[in-house]
Design a protein around this motif. Structure first.
Motif, PDB file in Angstrom:
ATOM      1  N   GLY A 215      -2.584 -13.750 -20.547  1.00 48.36           N
ATOM      2  CA  GLY A 215      -2.518 -14.072 -19.121  1.00 48.36           C
ATOM      3  C   GLY A 215      -2.382 -12.831 -18.262  1.00 48.36           C
ATOM      4  O   GLY A 215      -3.036 -12.712 -17.209  1.00 48.36           O
ATOM      5  N   ALA A 216      -1.543 -11.881 -18.698  1.00 42.36           N
ATOM      6  CA  ALA A 216      -1.382 -10.630 -17.952  1.00 42.36           C
ATOM      7  C   ALA A 216      -2.703  -9.874 -17.877  1.00 42.36           C
ATOM      8  O   ALA A 216      -3.046  -9.275 -16.849  1.00 42.36           O
ATOM      9  CB  ALA A 216      -0.312  -9.767 -18.618  1.00 42.36           C
ATOM     10  N   GLY A 217      -3.466  -9.923 -18.983  1.00 39.69           N
ATOM     11  CA  GLY A 217      -4.771  -9.269 -18.989  1.00 39.69           C
ATOM     12  C   GLY A 217      -5.708  -9.864 -17.957  1.00 39.69           C
ATOM     13  O   GLY A 217      -6.426  -9.135 -17.257  1.00 39.69           O
ATOM     14  N   PHE A 218      -5.701 -11.182 -17.833  1.00 45.08           N
ATOM     15  CA  PHE A 218      -6.597 -11.819 -16.868  1.00 45.08           C
ATOM     16  C   PHE A 218      -6.086 -11.702 -15.435  1.00 45.08           C
ATOM     17  O   PHE A 218      -6.877 -11.765 -14.491  1.00 45.08           O
ATOM     18  CB  PHE A 218      -6.830 -13.277 -17.254  1.00 45.08           C
ATOM     19  CG  PHE A 218      -7.905 -13.428 -18.299  1.00 45.08           C
ATOM     20  CD1 PHE A 218      -9.245 -13.368 -17.944  1.00 45.08           C
ATOM     21  CD2 PHE A 218      -7.577 -13.581 -19.629  1.00 45.08           C
ATOM     22  CE1 PHE A 218     -10.237 -13.473 -18.901  1.00 45.08           C
ATOM     23  CE2 PHE A 218      -8.559 -13.683 -20.599  1.00 45.08           C
ATOM     24  CZ  PHE A 218      -9.897 -13.634 -20.236  1.00 45.08           C
ATOM     25  N   VAL A 219      -4.793 -11.530 -15.258  1.00 39.67           N
ATOM     26  CA  VAL A 219      -4.277 -11.215 -13.918  1.00 39.67           C
ATOM     27  C   VAL A 219      -4.848  -9.872 -13.468  1.00 39.67           C
ATOM     28  O   VAL A 219      -5.320  -9.713 -12.329  1.00 39.67           O
ATOM     29  CB  VAL A 219      -2.735 -11.192 -13.917  1.00 39.67           C
ATOM     30  CG1 VAL A 219      -2.219 -10.579 -12.612  1.00 39.67           C
ATOM     31  CG2 VAL A 219      -2.177 -12.600 -14.072  1.00 39.67           C
ATOM     32  N   MET A 220      -4.802  -8.890 -14.369  1.00 39.23           N
ATOM     33  CA  MET A 220      -5.352  -7.565 -14.045  1.00 39.23           C
ATOM     34  C   MET A 220      -6.862  -7.636 -13.827  1.00 39.23           C
ATOM     35  O   MET A 220      -7.403  -6.979 -12.923  1.00 39.23           O
ATOM     36  CB  MET A 220      -5.014  -6.577 -15.160  1.00 39.23           C
ATOM     37  CG  MET A 220      -3.563  -6.154 -15.170  1.00 39.23           C
ATOM     38  SD  MET A 220      -3.240  -4.738 -16.259  1.00 39.23           S
ATOM     39  CE  MET A 220      -3.249  -5.559 -17.857  1.00 39.23           C
ATOM     40  N   SER A 221      -7.552  -8.436 -14.633  1.00 41.81           N
ATOM     41  CA  SER A 221      -9.005  -8.578 -14.464  1.00 41.81           C
ATOM     42  C   SER A 221      -9.333  -9.206 -13.111  1.00 41.81           C
ATOM     43  O   SER A 221     -10.305  -8.807 -12.448  1.00 41.81           O
ATOM     44  CB  SER A 221      -9.590  -9.433 -15.589  1.00 41.81           C
ATOM     45  OG  SER A 221      -9.431  -8.798 -16.841  1.00 41.81           O
ATOM     46  N   SER A 222      -8.525 -10.186 -12.709  1.00 43.85           N
ATOM     47  CA  SER A 222      -8.739 -10.833 -11.410  1.00 43.85           C
ATOM     48  C   SER A 222      -8.557  -9.840 -10.271  1.00 43.85           C
ATOM     49  O   SER A 222      -9.371  -9.776  -9.336  1.00 43.85           O
ATOM     50  CB  SER A 222      -7.766 -12.008 -11.236  1.00 43.85           C
ATOM     51  OG  SER A 222      -7.976 -12.999 -12.213  1.00 43.85           O
ATOM     52  N   ILE A 223      -7.472  -9.069 -10.347  1.00 36.31           N
ATOM     53  CA  ILE A 223      -7.209  -8.077  -9.302  1.00 36.31           C
ATOM     54  C   ILE A 223      -8.353  -7.064  -9.234  1.00 36.31           C
ATOM     55  O   ILE A 223      -8.807  -6.678  -8.143  1.00 36.31           O
ATOM     56  CB  ILE A 223      -5.869  -7.363  -9.572  1.00 36.31           C
ATOM     57  CG1 ILE A 223      -4.706  -8.360  -9.434  1.00 36.31           C
ATOM     58  CG2 ILE A 223      -5.679  -6.197  -8.603  1.00 36.31           C
ATOM     59  CD1 ILE A 223      -3.363  -7.790  -9.830  1.00 36.31           C
ATOM     60  N   LYS A 224      -8.839  -6.640 -10.398  1.00 35.35           N
ATOM     61  CA  LYS A 224      -9.948  -5.680 -10.444  1.00 35.35           C
ATOM     62  C   LYS A 224     -11.199  -6.267  -9.794  1.00 35.35           C
ATOM     63  O   LYS A 224     -11.879  -5.591  -8.998  1.00 35.35           O
ATOM     64  CB  LYS A 224     -10.243  -5.297 -11.894  1.00 35.35           C
ATOM     65  CG  LYS A 224     -11.363  -4.269 -12.055  1.00 35.35           C
ATOM     66  CD  LYS A 224     -11.564  -3.931 -13.522  1.00 35.35           C
ATOM     67  CE  LYS A 224     -12.644  -2.856 -13.697  1.00 35.35           C
ATOM     68  NZ  LYS A 224     -13.951  -3.309 -13.192  1.00 35.35           N
ATOM     69  N   ASP A 225     -11.523  -7.525 -10.116  1.00 36.20           N
ATOM     70  CA  ASP A 225     -12.723  -8.158  -9.549  1.00 36.20           C
ATOM     71  C   ASP A 225     -12.605  -8.307  -8.036  1.00 36.20           C
ATOM     72  O   ASP A 225     -13.571  -8.035  -7.299  1.00 36.20           O
ATOM     73  CB  ASP A 225     -12.951  -9.520 -10.200  1.00 36.20           C
ATOM     74  CG  ASP A 225     -13.355  -9.402 -11.666  1.00 36.20           C
ATOM     75  OD1 ASP A 225     -13.920  -8.361 -12.044  1.00 36.20           O
ATOM     76  OD2 ASP A 225     -13.079 -10.352 -12.437  1.00 36.20           O
ATOM     77  N   TYR A 226     -11.446  -8.745  -7.556  1.00 35.49           N
ATOM     78  CA  TYR A 226     -11.259  -8.910  -6.118  1.00 35.49           C
ATOM     79  C   TYR A 226     -11.263  -7.552  -5.411  1.00 35.49           C
ATOM     80  O   TYR A 226     -11.756  -7.417  -4.281  1.00 35.49           O
ATOM     81  CB  TYR A 226      -9.950  -9.649  -5.821  1.00 35.49           C
ATOM     82  CG  TYR A 226      -9.893 -11.038  -6.427  1.00 35.49           C
ATOM     83  CD1 TYR A 226     -11.051 -11.820  -6.534  1.00 35.49           C
ATOM     84  CD2 TYR A 226      -8.699 -11.568  -6.892  1.00 35.49           C
ATOM     85  CE1 TYR A 226     -11.013 -13.082  -7.095  1.00 35.49           C
ATOM     86  CE2 TYR A 226      -8.647 -12.833  -7.461  1.00 35.49           C
ATOM     87  CZ  TYR A 226      -9.802 -13.591  -7.565  1.00 35.49           C
ATOM     88  OH  TYR A 226      -9.750 -14.847  -8.120  1.00 35.49           O
TER      89      TYR A 226
END
Length: 425
Positions: free
Chosen positions: A224-235
């Motif tokens: 989940g932490a990995g996808f939080v970071m991925s989301s922030i990167k995409d946005y």
């Protein structure tokens, strides 16, 4: 010191000491093998000039392929059934394969091959999470919760549709479609792992106090932490043009995903039976002839004490079935009787009915009961055909328990005759 800590952390109640030690050593070896294989490959890919994110995508086929092969082997040899988890791993393998094809340009002769391969690879990744969500739902309910299923389906649909719109469109329209695809992909992963998986594994840990449940809970948090970071990167890339500091911080999101998946792998492959660990109590298993006589009765170890009266319970179920069949003029038997605290889950064959009293029914428990009734009638074909009611004739059925219900532990203590109350519905 390290080994003793690892041993204490990974041990689980249902296994004897020898089995615990074997599974702990196996899990440790698998972990070392994973690190020994994949860490050098990641480093080599980076040194070759391939971006970290791309190198991880390329390595995924081998990672999921190894896990899929081990699962299929163990599930087949132990006659288990986890179709959604297997399909999830298949999509994981396909996602990595298409990423590899795209990276090396095997289909570069096809117009817009990069866009097509990228959409295909990301679609498979989203479907991997969707089927893992369905596996989690099988652990917790008889049927997927309509609300959760709607959310997961909408996010998966948003991702896949948006991805293929990027193939069709170019420029600003494609960029907007990519944002929608990222929203669907990242939020589906967050919903699956943190929204659905984490509560199940935390509840399982509270019930069993087993180290493996805690490990799985930690694994979904890391993913989940990995996808939080991925989301922030995409946005950040879409709205702020790729702020350098944010990009630098969030570029390791995929490493978190890989670390979390490695934890999953070590737990599940070291003991494939843990795939079936359910986050609720299961109290007893009873087998009775269709005429009402109990021929086999097993009590399980549970968090709460329940002492069912098997003769009373068998007679009650026989009477209820007879009443329903009389009213409805049909030979179809009742499948479940529920109350707020417990459910009687039933499956009938040609000669007998098997009943499990459980805190909450689930699809995995129901499927195990279906397989159990088939094996029970096959094992005792002669005795059942002779209408034998002697319970000792069916003692050999205990060997089916670990095979069909690997998530339960038999309580060897003698049962009393008090019966729990339950309001049927």
């Amino acid at each position: 010191m390290f080994y003793q800590t690892l041993k204490t952390y990974l041990c689980e109640q249902p296994e004897d000491d020898d089995m615990k030690l074997k599974n702990q050593i196996k899990g440790l070896i698998i972990g070392i093998v994973y690190v020994a294989i994949f860490a050098p490959l990641v480093i080599l890919a980076i040194l070759s000039g391939i971006e970290l994110e791309t190198s991880l995508y390329i390595l995924m086929p081998g990672f999921f392929g190894l896990l899929l092969a081990l699962f299929i082997y163990q599930v087949t040899t132990r006659e288990r059934s986890v179709p959604f988890l297997i399909v999830s791993l298949v999509f994981g393998v396909l996602s990595g394969i298409f990423a590899y094809i795209d990276e090396v340009g095997l289909l570069s002769f096809i117009p817009r091959s990069h866009a097509i391969m990228l959409a295909t690879h990301m679609s498979c990744g989203g479907l991997q999470f969707y089927f893992f969500f369905l596996f989690i739902e099988d652990l917790r309910d008889l049927k997927p919760n309509p609300f959760r299923l709607t959310i997961a389906t909408m996010l998966a649909f948003l991702q896949v549709l948006s991805l293929w719109l990027t193939v069709w469109f170019e420029g600003t329209a494609a960029s907007n479609a990519w944002l929608l695809a990222d929203i669907g992909y990242n939020n589906l992963a967050l919903f699956t792992f943190l929204g659905c998986g984490l509560p199940v594994y935390v509840q399982t840990f509270k019930l069993t106090k087993e180290g493996r449940s805690l490990t799985l809970a930690i694994a979904v948090i890391i993913v989940g932490a990995g996808f939080v970071m991925s989301s922030i990167k995409d946005y950040n890339d879409y709205f702020f043009g790729g702020n350098a500091l944010i990009s630098e911080i969030t570029q390791y999101g995929n490493l978190c995903d890989l670390a979390g998946l490695a934890l999953f792998s070590i737990v599940y492959v070291s003991n494939v039976d843990y795939v079936y660990r359910l986050p609720m109590d299961n109290y007893v298993l009873m087998v009775s002839l269709l005429t009402g006589e109990t021929v086999h009765f097993v009590k399980f170890k549970t968090r709460t004490k329940v002492e069912p009266n098997q003769d009373l319970l068998s007679g009650l179920l026989s009477t209820i079935n007879a009443v329903f069949q009389s009213i409805l003029a049909t030979r179809v038997n009742i499948n479940s009787i529920s109350s707020k605290r417990a459910t009687l889950l039933m499956e009938s064959g040609k000669w007998v009915t098997a009943t499990v009293i459980t805190e909450k029914p689930s699809a995995i428990l129901d499927n195990a009961l279906k397989r159990y009734i088939l094996q029970f009638e096959k094992m005792f074909y002669v005795k059942l055909n002779d209408r034998s009611t002697c319970t000792t004739d069916y003692d050999a059925a205990k060997v089916l328990l670990k095979k069909m219900f690997p998530f339960i532990v038999v309580d060897e203590a003698p049962a009393t005759t008090s019966a729990p109350g339950s309001n049927a519905r």
